[in-house]
Design an enzyme around this catalytic site. Structure first.
Site: not given
Ligand SMILES: Cc1ncc(C[n+]2csc(CCOP(=O)(O)OP(=O)(O)O)c2C)c(N)n1
Ligand SMILES: Cc1ncc(C[n+]2csc(CCOP(=O)(O)OP(=O)(O)O)c2C)c(N)n1
Ligand SMILES: [Mg+2]
Ligand SMILES: [Mg+2]
Lengths: 329, 323, 329, 323
Positions: B29, B58, B84-85, B127
């Site tokens: 990602e 994931e 996230f593992i 985290h």
């Molecule tokens: C399981 C997991 N994978 C990756 C992340 C890292 N991460 C945090 S926010 C995000 C993007 C989320 O996008 P969206 O669901 O559209 O929410 P937005 O930030 O746009 O409000 C990611 C990949 C996470 N927090 N949890």
């Protein structure tokens, strides 16, 4: 679409492969009942047309992922009957050296990435295989076989999304046999599974999974689409599980009941093997020819069982070398 | 030799290995714009076929690695945070760690999974986990714990060139730290611990992110006349039991420092190995300095309370040094 | 459908709540830039209409799950500004005693089951909450707020399936703000997200997420459907993330770029707060009245910050009591 | 007292607790027709609202439990095999184990997750893991390891009545075994180890499924004049460190037996606790008898080679008894 019919030679070949799967599993059934097999077996009886019809469209270099009900996929993709039988008997001559058993039969040299004990475990593996094929620019494609129950695992949707986005050479084949263990699919499946694929803009076809020609035709289109680099396809093959979820199912059910005998009998009438057989006869194949095939397959099954019985049990110490490449566990 | 940041060393290793072998791919990602810094510039150099931003899924990222590797790629998956593992754990624990044995050795899986672990940034419990003990227990995956920029580069190259699934655990708090990195192409073998500091009175075994506070602790101990040896296992799977046992025998007094939660931690396992194989030479209880059995709080002061630091390490070491 | 328009009192209330969220986050933005906040903050600026329009339809006993971008949901569902501010400052007077921070603000007494740092983490929790409501036969419903990126997690599909099968009182609200971190949604999302819900036979509506009235109307229908025991609904609210994925995003981007300034400016013109404000004025609300609201909210934000600053830092030892009920960690 | 099968004892506990508290619900894949036996008859007694067959979606089954518990249910989730815990691991590790701390103690999660672990049935690697060490490391979930029908019933009742997430690990190979179970309503507290056999020469700490072979080993040892004490921790979280340390002090010679893979196993952690807290009293190396760091092979003979049995336990115990 004007998909061609299989030639009579092709139809004969389909019949022979289906019959091989059927006879191998009938034998496994007997040996399970006789207590000759160490682990559980999940039989594919009644679903042979699906693996056979799809794999007839594949090249040896193409890859498939399979399920806990994987003997049919293994044999349809060209897996060796003896090596499979020895594996299920837990012998070192088995295709997985006796380390995997029925739920893990695999032959990477033939693109069989393995039966899988995790329901839904094949989706991502097949998607990854398709990704690699795309990157290595050979023409390999990947096929994921899975059940209707597996279609409720979220990873199914994830694979639909990724494969559609990246136009991966992937064919998703849902074997809808009406049940997930002892639960009727309708109780745990909302809407039509095919609509899930459609939501991701993936071309979809729903076919009679007990009609090998229908499967062969749908698979032909899907496989060609994948080879042309036009991305994934989804096929739902409607069928029925004739045997129990696993052999000795009654031991688990302890008198419990999840389907009617009559229903099973109804489906027996649509036996996919018998249907090709009739089709062959009516299209002029001779009884003798079919008898010869029966005999050939009978012999193959016998040899497989003898081979398994004659083989040595697995080598336990080998496990320590099989966890890693060039590194002791 | 040149001084480089930990994150930079990882970035260099990725660039060098991708240039070296066209079969190496990297996905995850936001790897394109490098949310974690370490994949910076890869897209421009190697293009969108080999560097791929993925959807957030994931469970599929880990499973795809198995299939892509089986089909001929060398796969590097970036999981971002080690928590996230857990999200992608099924394919790790049930496929990646088992497929080779289950197929009788047919499956070859050149997979490297990068994940950042540990606390210190007020990222809170989801985290901040040090999610490697669960990986160590699986049996079928290697676990690399680079503590320095040099180790980061050398261990990552070994992971990517290797043919086994390997988790490359980035110490989140170390990303910006500098260290000497050898020039040119070099690798660091798995299963070889490093003696980072010599000492005769007490042995500090420090895992990954804990090497730095362990060395600080050694300085403090020196001031009070205690010579601490500091050993870094560098990989937890394979584990250099021989070197750890030898280090334990040398001083007979051992502290194991681990940023993981204590119960069933790597520290616990190392202590267990020592009481089995170095028993006769132990002069004092083997001590563990670890994160308590809580998940990481958000508030900085609460976070500091949980993460082992030089003081806690030094205090524990001097306890057993005089025991 | 003849969904009623909100009354002018209701519209005023919606405006006040949206403004509260906006001002609280503008202050958080400033304090983040000033380095006053220990952890990262993901701001909701530009999306306030969604949480506000939906939560205006909920009872205090109804439950919501939120995301990493959760301040808006917390405040819209009635969470206390002071307790939220103190939490983000890491103080023991925080709603989570300083143990959770921005990504975990929660108030169970108001049905706020928590912001969540795991993308997609809220789906199953909301589904479970809806299941419990159904079993306890009270009239509570559950709402899951999630982003477009989260809709690619397989658990999304699993929740669609389970909630549709069991007719759970659940409303799924997708906040489509065009991005997932630095990745445009289009790059990682195949097909229309709403079609995924349709595949499970779930009633769906797609609305302008920057129009609080449109959201309020769609939510009204979905909430009533859930209360009547007719099962889940899906709402996709199209919006746009005005701020960075997280504050200090540029530090991460190091010069990298994923969108155009002009695009942001375009969306600023559709500012949901400004739109209600105009609507109120044109429907006869007086400048004074709105000024009064601004003043009230300004004071609320000030009090919240002062409260946070004046509070003591978290109590580290408390963590050992907070892992389990009646059991030391 | 009456002799009952392990599976039957679990079934009784479920029936009694569901009758006792209408808020208790049970769901999972094929719990209605009881694929694992232990949920047999629940549907007829309690109906489809409270007993639910779910789709196959472990990631959601574990996450739903968190929400349903937060909203007022007492949730029992049946995960079937412990390998499927990995499939549902995200909500376990990132939500269930952390939500209470992250919300400052607001979340109350009366959740019991049942899963069967261990080998012996040629179910192969994906159905034979002893997947509890990964749970023990999480910190936020209790882990119960019933070894006998009585413990199974008593610990399950405690789990269901409790207000914390608890993993109730069924010993797959013990399902059919009989044992005395007290009549009427009784519970067994968490965090209290049981001394199952007294002995002065060596202490065998046996976890869950390993109690039976440990007791067989004790018999063998007796024949050769060695008196083995056998202790069963009964729960790994909370862990009765006091009792284990006392048992270690009593004989100074300890073998820990665990059906989990060795690295970062519960056995490792217990050994680590002993070398820390019972060091002065240890007379010999603390030994671990565990499953080697491989995943479970299919062939019966290979499986037997990996799972600790009475012989291996007895051999190891006599080694240190005479050390
Ligand atoms: C399981 C997991 N994978 C990756 C992340 C890292 N991460 C945090 S926010 C995000 C993007 C989320 O996008 P969206 O669901 O559209 O929410 P937005 O930030 O746009 O409000 C990611 C990949 C996470 N927090 N949890
Ligand atoms: C992750 C996971 N969950 C549950 C199981 C137990 N299980 C084995 S087969 C099966 C049903 C699968 O149904 P379906 O996908 O339709 O395949 P079929 O058996 O009908 O061929 C279940 C629940 C499993 N093996 N893996
Ligand atoms: Mg099925
Ligand atoms: Mg978004």
């Amino acid at each position: 679409m004007a998909t061609p019919e299989p030639s009579s030679e092709q139809l004969l070949a389909l019949y022979e492969r289906m019959l091989l799967i059927r006879r191998m599993e009938e034998r496994l059934r007997a040996d399970a009942a006789a207590g000759n097999l160490p682990g559980a077996v999940h039989l594919y009886i009644g679903q042979e047309a699906i693996a056979t019809g799809v794999c007839a469209r594949l090249r040896e270099t193409d890859m498939i992922t399979s399920t806990h009900r994987g003997h049919g996929h293994f044999l349809a993709k060209g897996g060796d009957p003896q090596a499979m039988m020895a594996e299920i008997w837990g012998k070192r001559t088995g295709i997985c050296k006796g380390m995997g058993g029925s739920m893990h039969v695999a032959d990477f040299s033939k693109g069989i990435l393995g039966a899988n004990g995790i329901v839904g475990g094949g989706f991502a593996i097949a998607t990854g295989a398709a990704l690699a094929s795309k990157l290595t620019h050979d023409e390999r494609i990947a096929v994921a076989f899975f059940g209707d129950g597996a279609a409720n695992q979220g990873v199914f949707m994830e694979s639909l999304n990724v494969s559609s986005l990246w136009k991966l050479p992937l064919v998703l084949v849902c074997e809808h046999n009406q049940f997930s263990e002892f639960t009727p699919s309708a109780d745990i499946t909302s809407g039509e599974i095919a609509d899930r694929a459609r939501a991701f803009k993936i071309p979809t076809s729903v076919v009679d999974g007990n009609d090998v020609v229908a499967v062969w035709q749908a698979a032909g289109e899907a496989v060609e689409r994948a080879r042309r680099g036009e991305g994934p396809s989804f096929i739902e093959a409607k069928t029925y599980r004739i045997q129990g979820h696993l052999e000795a199912e009654d031991l688990f059910l302890q008198g419990g009941k999840y389907r009617e005998k009559a229903e099973i009998e109804e489906w027996r009438k649509r036996d996919p093997v018998e249907r090709v057989r009739q089709r062959l006869l009516s299209s002029g194949a001779s009884e003798e020819k079919l008898k010869a095939i029966d005999a050939r397959i009978g012999a193959t099954v016998e040899r497989a069982v003898e081979f398994a019985q004659a083989s040595e049990v697995a080598d336990p110490e080998l496990a320590f070398d099989l966890m890693f490449v060039g590194q002791k566990a | 030799m040149a001084r480089k940041r930990y994150t930079h060393a990882i970035n260099e290793a990725l660039i060098e290995e991708m240039s070296r072998d066209p079969k190496v791919i990297v996905y995850g990602e936001d790897v394109e714009l490098a949310i974690m810094g370490d994949t910076k510039g890869l897209l421009d150099k190697f293009g969108r076929e080999r560097i791929r931003n993925t959807p957030i899924c994931e469970a599929t990222l880990t499973g795809m690695a198995v299939g892509a590797a089986a089909a001929g790629c060398r796969v590097v998956v970036h999981m971002m945070f080690s928590n996230f593992i857990y999200t992608g754990f099924d394919a790790i624990a049930n496929q990646m760690a088992k497929l080779r044995l289950m197929t009788g050795g047919q499956a070859v899986m050149p997979i490297t999974i990068i994940a950042a672990y540990g606390g210190g940034g007020s990222n809170a419990a989801q985290h901040s986990d040090s999610g490697y003990p669960v990986l160590v227990n699986l049996g079928g995956v290697n676990v690399a714990m680079p503590a320095t920029p040099a180790d980061a580069k050398g261990l990552l190259k070994t992971a990517i060139r290797g043919n086994n699934p390997t988790f490359f655990m980035e110490a989140i708090g170390r990303g910006g730290e500098q260290g000497e990195v050898p020039d040119g192409d070099f690798t660091i073998p798995f299963g070889k611990a490093a003696t980072v500091r010599e000492g005769k009175d007490v042995t500090i075994i420090a895992i990954g992110s804990m090497l730095k506070p362990a060395l600080e602790a050694a300085k403090k101990l020196e001031a009070s006349g205690i010579q601490a040896e500091v050993v870094d296992p560098r990989t937890l799977v394979p584990l250099d039991e021989e070197a750890l046992v030898a280090a334990a025998r040398k001083t007979g007094r051992v502290v194991v420092v681990d940023e993981a939660r204590d119960r069933c931690s790597a520290a616990s396992h190392i202590a267990a190995v020592l009481v089995d194989k170095a028993f006769k030479h132990l002069k004092a209880p083997v001590k563990r300095v670890t994160v308590p059995n809580v998940c990481m709080p958000y508030a900085p002061n609460a976070e500091r309370r949980m993460i082992p630091d030089a003081d806690r390490i030094a205090r524990t070491a001097s306890e057993i040094a005089s025991a």
